[in-house]
Design a protein around this motif. Structure first.
Motif, short mmCIF file in Angstrom:
data_model
loop_
_atom_site.label_atom_id
_atom_site.label_comp_id
_atom_site.label_asym_id
_atom_site.label_seq_id
_atom_site.Cartn_x
_atom_site.Cartn_y
_atom_site.Cartn_z
N HIS A 28 -28.54 52.42 24.36
CA HIS A 28 -26.90 52.38 23.40
C HIS A 28 -26.32 53.53 23.76
CE1 HIS A 28 -26.96 48.55 20.90
NE2 HIS A 28 -28.84 48.49 21.45
N TYR A 34 -22.41 47.81 25.54
CA TYR A 34 -21.29 47.36 25.54
C TYR A 34 -20.03 47.22 26.92
CZ TYR A 34 -22.76 47.37 20.48
OH TYR A 34 -23.46 46.95 19.73
N ALA A 91 -21.65 50.53 11.14
CA ALA A 91 -20.95 51.03 12.17
C ALA A 91 -21.38 52.74 11.65
CB ALA A 91 -19.41 51.34 12.20
N THR A 93 -22.62 56.69 12.93
CA THR A 93 -22.38 58.30 13.76
C THR A 93 -23.53 58.06 14.31
OG1 THR A 93 -22.96 58.68 11.97
CG2 THR A 93 -20.01 59.66 12.32
N VAL A 99 -21.05 59.49 19.58
CA VAL A 99 -20.44 58.16 19.96
C VAL A 99 -20.70 57.35 18.76
CG1 VAL A 99 -20.31 57.91 22.15
CG2 VAL A 99 -22.09 57.06 20.78
N ILE A 100 -19.34 56.74 18.50
CA ILE A 100 -19.61 55.12 17.20
C ILE A 100 -20.56 54.38 18.11
CG2 ILE A 100 -18.18 53.75 15.04
CD1 ILE A 100 -18.25 56.98 15.14
N GLU A 101 -21.68 53.90 16.72
CA GLU A 101 -22.50 52.65 17.28
C GLU A 101 -21.43 51.39 16.43
OE1 GLU A 101 -24.28 49.67 18.93
OE2 GLU A 101 -24.57 51.44 19.96
N THR A 102 -21.44 50.39 17.13
CA THR A 102 -20.66 49.10 16.05
C THR A 102 -21.90 48.42 15.71
OG1 THR A 102 -20.68 47.78 17.73
CG2 THR A 102 -18.28 49.22 17.16
N TRP A 309 -16.98 60.70 20.00
CA TRP A 309 -16.65 59.85 18.56
C TRP A 309 -15.70 59.03 18.86
CZ3 TRP A 309 -20.60 61.44 16.51
CH2 TRP A 309 -21.17 62.32 16.05
N ASN A 310 -16.29 58.05 20.35
CA ASN A 310 -15.30 56.93 21.31
C ASN A 310 -16.31 55.96 20.90
OD1 ASN A 310 -12.75 58.43 21.79
ND2 ASN A 310 -14.04 59.32 23.22
N LYS A 311 -15.91 55.18 21.00
CA LYS A 311 -16.53 53.92 21.10
C LYS A 311 -17.04 53.26 22.54
CE LYS A 311 -15.70 51.57 16.77
NZ LYS A 311 -14.90 50.08 16.48
N ALA A 312 -18.47 52.82 23.35
CA ALA A 312 -18.83 52.94 24.75
C ALA A 312 -18.09 53.46 25.51
CB ALA A 312 -18.69 51.50 24.62
#
Length: 502
Positions: A28, A34, A91, A93, A99-102, A309-312
């Protein structure tokens, strides 16, 4: 033209090829999951959100096992977050890569995806922020038939049959201070021992992999391996190795010599494993899992620009050139030359993140390193013959004296085929190669695949996906048991011979 000789004897064997040596890795991280293997709503995705174009390329690679879910990610991973109804998954941290893991893709989705690809799972447990009890619970969820809390929870999530995962990594790179829950060798060895004991009490059929050094240049290399195995020798089956290489000084000859460093790394770790065995009067052999290896350096500077702290995000997206493919070919040859002890290996990683496969929203394509990996996985079946090389050498800046020719021969007695993998590292000259194959009576040259390009920095892109791709050569001949061929300058070669039906 330079000349070289390959020397083999069908009675001098290195060892059988465990197909898991051609494994890979999905973490991940960045767009590996993603946007890589999973992208809901994409025109190329199926009803589960799996990218169909990626799936087809993974199948083409013939990947036997995939390590999951990390990597640095696993040291903060709460597996319970990744199962159950998606709308109920939190979700989080994710500290390893900021990053943010959903958690919209998790353990069960990966099991489904793996079944579609035909790959087994190599599952990693969190020994950074968690410990033995959580690892045991995860194993119960995955492998126990039913009638217990965690196995029944799996059934409640729609998976009646166990996932039956057989290979388990006991944490990741615990020698590194970048790792959540970083430990000393003694601390890690103790927790690895206890974790493996609990897990094997629950499922004696599993195999466990202890963390070795996360690179040969770690200041604790050697001491780490010895102390860790001194604690957990009786409970583990494999010791891991990780290593990445890069051409940061733009010295192609030195870069192509990195496979010699890899060979030294493997030989050193084998010696350390055997030293612990001797000390303990042990009866079992600790084999190796080289479960992270690749070229990695192209994306280092661009990754510094990524905001946290973005997503993918587009992270670790190395665009591989032709010279990278040559080194990958030599690294595969190195792994095969140690097939007696290297039983598992994972190219890190599989899609988008330092990977042979790249995707965009509109398609997927093969990077240059795809081809040697695919050739080795598809054709590297059988028994590795002890392969001796007599060839000219050159002096590399980092690794000293290096042969211009890397090669290994694999004999598949069942299909009566002989495969020669070879890299000519000479940047200027072809090399004429001979080999005495009189022991292989009745064999004929079936094909000779070549990967080469005039531009060492040539790359494949979505717009030009076939810039670097294999071609066929007619240079290989076998007459009266005498094999001869020409390996072109800076080229990856696969020569396949098979016994005639006549």
């Amino acid at each position: 033209m330079k000349k070289a000789k390959i020397i083999i004897d069908k009675y001098f064997l290195t060892g059988g090829v465990d197909q898991r040596i051609f494994g890979s890795f999905i973490e991940h991280l960045g767009r590996a999951v993603y946007g890589g293997i999973y992208q809901e709503g994409n025109v190329n995705s199926d009803e589960q959100g799996f990218r169909k174009d990626t799936l087809e390329l993974v199948k083409e690679l013939n990947v036997p096992i995939v390590r999951y879910p990390g990597g640095n990610f696993v040291s903060g991973f709460c597996w319970e977050d990744s199962v159950g109804p998606k709308e109920q998954r939190p979700a989080r941290t994710e500290l390893a890569w900021q990053v943010i893991e959903t958690n919209q893709f998790g353990l069960n989705e990966f099991a489904d995806w793996s079944r579609l690809t035909g790959s087994d799972i190599m599952m990693a447990v969190n020994l950074g922020t968690r410990g033995p009890a959580d690892a045991k619970n995860l194993l119960e969820y995955c492998n126990f038939e039913g009638g217990t809390y965690y196995s029944d929870l799996r059934k409640a999530h729609g998976y009646v049959k166990p996932h039956d995962i057989k290979v388990w990594c006991l944490g990741n790179e615990m020698d590194g201070k970048w790792q959540m829950g970083h430990k000393t060798a003694e601390e890690y060895g103790r927790i690895a021992s206890e974790t493996a004991r609990l897990m094997k009490w629950l499922d004696p059929s599993i195999e466990t992999v202890a963390c070795g050094s996360s690179g040969m240049m770690m200041p604790t290399f050697g001491e780490w391996e010895y102390q860790v195995l001194n604690e957990c020798y009786d409970e583990v089956d494999y010791l891991s190795l990780h290593q990445y290489y890069g051409n940061r000084s733009n010295d192609t000859s030195d870069f192509l010599a990195c496979s010699k460093g890899m060979d030294d790394f493997i030989s050193g770790v084998i010696s350390l494993c055997d030293a612990v065995k001797a000390k303990k009067h042990g009866k079992k052999e600790i084999n190796l899992s080289f479960d992270e290896w690749n070229v990695w350096y192209h994306s280092n500077e661009q990754d510094k620009q990524i905001k946290p702290w973005n997503k993918a995000p587009h992270q670790l997206e190395d665009v591989y050139n032709f010279e990278d493919a040559l080194l990958v070919g030599s690294m595969l040859i190195t792994l095969l030359r140690h097939a007696d002890r290297v039983k598992i290996a994972c190219m890190a990683q599989l899609v988008n993140v330092i990977a042979p496969i790249m995707t965009s929203d509109t398609g997927a394509w093969r990077q240059t390193i795809f081809y040697p990996y695919m050739h080795a996985s598809v054709y590297g079946k059988g028994t590795v013959l002890l392969t001796q090389i007599k060839a000219p050498v050159y002096e590399s800046r980092t690794y000293g004296t290096v042969s211009i020719l890397d090669s290994v021969c694999i004999w598949d007695q069942e299909s009566e085929t002989l495969t020669i993998f070879a890299v000519n590292k000479d940047l200027e000259e072809d090399v004429e190669v001979v080999c005495d194959l009189r022991q292989f009576e009745g064999y004929q040259v079936k094909d000779h695949l070549v990967l080469t390009h005039d531009d060492m920095k040539a790359v494949n892109t979505e717009a030009a996906p076939d810039t670097v791709k294999p071609t066929s050569s007619r240079a290989s001949r076998l007459e009266n048991g005498n094999f001869s061929t020409v390996f072109g300058r800076h080229s990856w070669n696969v020569v396949r011979l098979e016994k005639s039906l006549q």
